[in-house]
Design an enzyme around this catalytic site. Sequence first.
Site, PDB file in Angstrom:
ATOM      1  N   ASP A 450       0.833  -1.191   0.000  1.00 48.54           N
ATOM      2  CA  ASP A 450       0.000   0.000   0.000  1.00 48.54           C
ATOM      3  C   ASP A 450       0.874   1.250   0.000  1.00 48.54           C
ATOM      4  O   ASP A 450       2.061   1.203   0.334  1.00 48.54           O
ATOM      5  CB  ASP A 450      -0.910  -0.003   1.230  1.00 48.54           C
ATOM      6  CG  ASP A 450      -2.183   0.812   1.033  1.00 48.54           C
ATOM      7  OD1 ASP A 450      -2.278   1.550   0.033  1.00 48.54           O
ATOM      8  OD2 ASP A 450      -3.089   0.717   1.886  1.00 48.54           O
ATOM      9  N   ASP A 528     -10.835   2.362  -2.528  1.00 42.18           N
ATOM     10  CA  ASP A 528     -11.216   2.057  -1.146  1.00 42.18           C
ATOM     11  C   ASP A 528     -12.728   2.029  -0.969  1.00 42.18           C
ATOM     12  O   ASP A 528     -13.217   1.672   0.100  1.00 42.18           O
ATOM     13  CB  ASP A 528     -10.619   3.106  -0.201  1.00 42.18           C
ATOM     14  CG  ASP A 528      -9.118   2.936  -0.016  1.00 42.18           C
ATOM     15  OD1 ASP A 528      -8.600   1.834  -0.299  1.00 42.18           O
ATOM     16  OD2 ASP A 528      -8.456   3.902   0.412  1.00 42.18           O
TER      17      ASP A 528
END
Length: 711
Positions: A450, A528
């Site tokens: 990430d 997300d």
Amino acid sequence: MSRQASPTDPWILRTEHTAYAVALDPSGRWAELSAWGPHGIETGPSPMHWSRRTHFLTPADAAPAEHLPQGLRPFTGADLIAHHPGGPRGSWYAFTGVDQDGDQALRLHFDDELLGLRTTLHYQVVAGTDVIQRWTELTCTGDRELRLERFDSAAVNVPVDRARLTYLAGQWSQEFQLTQLELARGRFEMTSSQGVPGHAYAPWLAVQDATASAHGPTATYGIALAWPGNWRISADAEPGGAVRVRAGRLPDQGAVRLAPGASLTTPVLACAFSPDGLDGLARVWHQYERVLAGERLLRPRKVLYNSWEATGFDVRAADQLELARTAAELGVELFVVDDGWFPGRHDDTGGLGDWYPDPEKFPEGFDHFIGKVRALGLDFGLWVEPEAVSPASQLYAEHPDWVYRLDGRPATLVRNQLLLDLGRAEVQEFVLATLDRLLSSHDISYLKWDMNRPPTERGRPGQQPDQNSEGPDVEYQDLDAAHVAGYLRVLDRLRSAHPQVTVEGCAGGGGRIEHATLARTDVVWPSDNTAPMDRLRIQYGYLHAHAAHTMSSWVTDAPGLFDPRPRSLAFRFVTAISGVLGIGADIRAWTERQREEAAGWIARYKQVRDVVHHGEVHLLNSPADPTCGLQFQTPDRDRVVVTAWSTGLLDGAPLVPGRPARLRLRDLDPAAGYLDQDGGTRYSGAHLMHAGLPYAWTPERDAELTVLVRT
């Protein structure tokens, strides 16, 4: 090197179904596109032919040139701006030679002897696809340093009178929104200076004639830039009737320096063509990404459970094992512990950089915990953010000089963290050693990489003034390119050392998705946002540019952010099954009925994922239509998987008389029979293409997965 027999004789490149023809202009000073399209397009007068009469322009300004410097093309947008320090901006090059490898590769050389610069245009056909890769190599051949202010990878010319541009725009949690505009005249531009492609735009563009249907069979041209740093793409509707697209890096310091004898290679610009509209162009990109994946494509994309939505930062071994046991009962194959597993990570203010399992969170030991997960029949995965560091971490205390920072200026915290300068060799070695230690010391088969902040105050502490620079006295550093090179080097070495580990790419959702990353990862996280209608729109746009086997998609309990309409658990599962299925909900709170339904969907996914990930895809309608869907099929059209959703209003559906919604399929054998494996209904291919699959939508039945087998 050899020269053409005549400046008008084109060089031809051939992909599986297309031809790309390049010729020198009559003066022999630059290369022009002659034709691009299906095989045979090169036979006959060039669709790019123009009169070469110009008023208030130079001939080069109006030419469908493949690449031109500012000196030759002063008015309508140059692809290269180069000069000596303190000297005039501009270059005037001339053709000096060619290297050609049949109809698969081409290199055209242009020299500016006065400036001391060689420009080589590279073309490479990607076998098994309809994609041609283009890039440019710039070499300083003189004895003085050069400054490169603009150095595009290539220019792409499209013969349309009025262009329809299709691009992917958005923001965080709303990435990949399919967006269109008509460009009759003027310039359209997309950029990112965030150190990654960013959430606002994807480095991807499609061009069509605006007089043709957007999704029907029409000539469609596409480009995609393989660069996980700063970038720009511009499209100019030019005088005379054509669109010229330029794409390349965006230098973060305004210019890049090229020392005598040094060379710079631009990012690869992939160029694709389909005669079958955006739908056909999507399949070209999907096949290209399968080629990029190589042997990794053969590895099944396992059903994943990720603990983030259920536990957040509150990672405790007992809770994680409870989730893992429930996930295993559902048929999940892989369990991933997300953020919060390392010391000091109780919220987003600490811990990043200290990549060791927290003994307080795993009191019996991390390996003991992993062993219990694996005893359930699950593979184990872990989340990391290797480019980031928390100011309160031990790593930052020991190496404060490893972060981007400008001396005398305050550091900006984004998500309460700083960004490591991955262009530094010592930082790369730290990241490599950290990941290698984790993967070698523990039984980890999945790694989620990430990145949750862009670079700010992009400098290196202690840098010295440069008295020879133009403008402010700041030492020149190509930090964006250095970070990209470090990122790709780490990924390459990671894949080489641990080839069996599945790697997922993420950057606050879909902030770093392009072909350089996709060539080195197995899946990516598009957003997300996992709310049902929001996610469907994100994935619909994503699949125009990228393949389903790369698209990680979770089933969660998230409410809608941009479209709050409630949808069923089936809707969420069918959406996730259209990519790489994952679950992120707190499944401990699900009812027994929900768990039974989830287990059924997971079992169905396992039966169809080979077709979803390896098959040809058709985009059926859009989320703006009352019913939309995706059609996945094997190349022989023997198995067809259809995922379909009710995206319109459902109010009144049980009360108002009407007919079932119909979703018309494409590219089937009209004379063949197709059996619905679950419903038992038999259809002809002609019926499915012209009448369509029927769906009697209700509030309880708002999505469906249909598997058709040719009989």
